[in-house]
Design an enzyme around this catalytic site. Structure first.
Site, PDB file in Angstrom:
ATOM      1  CG  HIS A  54      -6.824  -5.367   1.692  1.00  0.00           C
ATOM      2  ND1 HIS A  54      -6.011  -6.215   2.383  1.00  0.00           N
ATOM      3  CD2 HIS A  54      -7.852  -4.913   2.185  1.00  0.00           C
ATOM      4  CE1 HIS A  54      -6.992  -6.577   3.271  1.00  0.00           C
ATOM      5  NE2 HIS A  54      -7.966  -5.745   3.347  1.00  0.00           N
TER       6      HIS A  54
ATOM      7  CG  ASP B  96      -2.742  -8.343   0.382  1.00  0.00           C
ATOM      8  OD1 ASP B  96      -2.103  -8.833   1.364  1.00  0.00           O
ATOM      9  OD2 ASP B  96      -4.007  -7.592   0.722  1.00  0.00           O
TER      10      ASP B  96
ATOM     11  CG  HIS C 267      -1.917  -1.090   1.184  1.00  0.00           C
ATOM     12  ND1 HIS C 267      -2.878  -1.237   0.166  1.00  0.00           N
ATOM     13  CD2 HIS C 267      -2.205  -1.980   2.068  1.00  0.00           C
ATOM     14  CE1 HIS C 267      -3.596  -2.104   0.398  1.00  0.00           C
ATOM     15  NE2 HIS C 267      -3.182  -2.646   1.553  1.00  0.00           N
TER      16      HIS C 267
ATOM     17  CG  ASP D 223      -5.143 -10.346   2.873  1.00  0.00           C
ATOM     18  OD1 ASP D 223      -4.831 -10.709   1.903  1.00  0.00           O
ATOM     19  OD2 ASP D 223      -4.821  -9.096   3.177  1.00  0.00           O
TER      20      ASP D 223
HETATM   21  C1  OKP Z   1      -3.194  -4.365   4.390  1.00  0.00           C
HETATM   22  B1  OKP Z   1      -2.582  -5.559   3.614  1.00  0.00           B
HETATM   23  C2  OKP Z   1     -11.363  -2.968   6.653  1.00  0.00           C
HETATM   24  C3  OKP Z   1     -10.486  -2.315   7.152  1.00  0.00           C
HETATM   25  C4  OKP Z   1      -9.038  -2.256   6.406  1.00  0.00           C
HETATM   26  C5  OKP Z   1      -6.591  -1.283   6.644  1.00  0.00           C
HETATM   27  C6  OKP Z   1      -6.370  -2.840   5.776  1.00  0.00           C
HETATM   28  C7  OKP Z   1      -4.830  -3.007   5.376  1.00  0.00           C
HETATM   29  C8  OKP Z   1      -4.547  -4.184   4.773  1.00  0.00           C
HETATM   30  N1  OKP Z   1     -12.688  -2.997   7.513  1.00  0.00           N
HETATM   31  N2  OKP Z   1      -8.172  -1.369   7.293  1.00  0.00           N
HETATM   32  O1  OKP Z   1      -3.078  -5.295   2.364  1.00  0.00           O
HETATM   33  O2  OKP Z   1      -3.216  -6.771   4.021  1.00  0.00           O
HETATM   34 ZN    ZN Z   2      -4.377  -7.264   2.423  1.00  0.00          ZN
END
Ligand code: OKP
Ligand code: ZN
Length: 345
Positions: free
Chosen positions: A198, A196, A161, A285
């Site tokens: 995200h 990932d 990120h 994840d």
């Molecule tokens: C980092 B990585 C969801 C909130 C998300 C931040 C997530 C960061 C993920 N309710 N908060 O990409 O695993």
């Molecule tokens: Zn993630």
């Protein structure tokens, strides 16, 4: 396959994160890496080696000098402003639309310029941990440069990120991008595959205008998932980089039946780039048991994921990103590596 690891990550040990309007227990914690280390050691994939120190030069190939300076001095500046006891630096204001994004003299103005969310506390031990993670990724990249077929950078905090000058999403330095740049600088034709849950907004942004490093990402559709403001299918790269970014956003509840065709498409795009080196941002994840995500991959699916990744036919550097189901995290991470190793022989 060698694993690169240092316990320096444990210096970044947030207790809580501010998310959804309240302080909640932090999920990006040292126990994650410790769980993966224990399982990788138990499976006997190869030696576990510490990082070497590469200094600031390879980091500054990806990150802005002002950003690196800000992060490395943040705790000091935060304490100067908020008092010597203040140990959690977190933004309270951002230069939103209509405001001026200018360099201000004090940390309260600077932090909103360099950070994009409230979920990413900076503690006194954060910078040394982030630096160590970048060195882990660089040491693993060096193993590829020395001819290894594959390597595992067991990094935390994660990195995908973080862009050249903005941190957030539990990420400070973009370990995978720093490794991809180092490989490119050593003459490798390089691709990054981000699996990932995200979207890796930082990695996409870093390479967005470039055709030398292909970026491909499978992730939860930003229409419903973090990071919300990047990762849509129409982001294809810009300028010389047009056509060198591929986003494959997936629906809520995606299981292997929906994931596999997207992963095949991702690998086909990677293979068409003919990379010498593939950097995999290995977020875990997407697992059904993950506490913050909404995909449904099973532990066995990660063997399949590793085997499909081997099909790209490139020297492969796995760089750990997210994954928060700590009880199963070691097993699913090791399953990817084992699936890869079995298919790559
Ligand atoms: C980092 B990585 C969801 C909130 C998300 C931040 C997530 C960061 C993920 N309710 N908060 O990409 O695993
Ligand atoms: Zn993630």
């Amino acid at each position: 396959m060698k694993t690169f690891y240092t316990d320096a990550h444990a210096g970044h040990a947030p207790e809580q994160e501010f998310e959804g309007g309240r302080w909640t227990p932090a999920v990006e914690i040292p126990a994650r890496a410790e769980a993966v280390l224990a399982e990788v050691r138990a499976r006997g994939f190869g030696s576990i080696e510490p990082p070497r120190h590469f200094g600031h030069v390879p980091i500054l190939r990806v990150h802005d000098a002002g950003f690196v300076n800000f992060l490395s001095t943040l705790t000091d500046e935060w304490r100067r402003y908020h008092g010597p006891e203040a140990d959690v630096a977190l933004a309270s204001a951002w230069p939103g639309r209509g405001l001026r994004d200018v360099p201000t003299r004090t940390v309260e103005g600077q932090i909103g310029h360099y950070c994009f969310d409230t979920a990413t506390p900076v503690l006194p031990g954060t910078w040394p941990a982030a630096l160590a993670a970048a060195n882990v990724a660089l040491t693993a990249a060096d193993a590829l440069a020395r001819g290894e077929r594959a390597a595992f950078a067991l990094t935390r905090p994660p990195g995908h990120h973080a862009s050249g000058d903005v941190y957030g999403g539990y990420c400070f330095l973009n370990n995978a991008a720093i490794a991809a740049q180092a490989l490119t600088d050593r003459g490798f034709r390089t691709a990054v595959l981000d699996v990932d849950y995200h979207h890796g907004n930082g990695t996409q942004t870093i390479f967005y205008k470039r055709s030398d490093v292909l970026t491909v990402s499978l992730h939860a559709d930003p229409d419903y998932a973090y990071p919300h403001y990047l990762g849509f299918a129409d982001e294809r790269g810009a300028g010389a980089g047009e056509g060198f970014n591929l986003n494959l956003p997936l629906p809520l509840g995606t299981a292997w039946d929906g994931y596999a065709p997207a992963l095949d498409a991702a690998i086909a795009r990677v293979a068409a780039h003919r990379p010498d080196a593939l950097v995999v941002s290995l977020g875990l994840d997407t697992y059904a048991g993950d506490p913050i995500s909404k995909f449904k991959l099973t532990a066995d699916d990660y063997f399949r994921m590793g085997a499909v990744i081997a099909g790209a036919g490139a020297q492969t550097l796995f760089v750990m990103e997210g994954g928060y189901a700590i009880g199963d995290l070691g097993r699913i991470a090791a399953n990817v590596l084992e699936g890869f190793l079995q298919a790559a022989r």
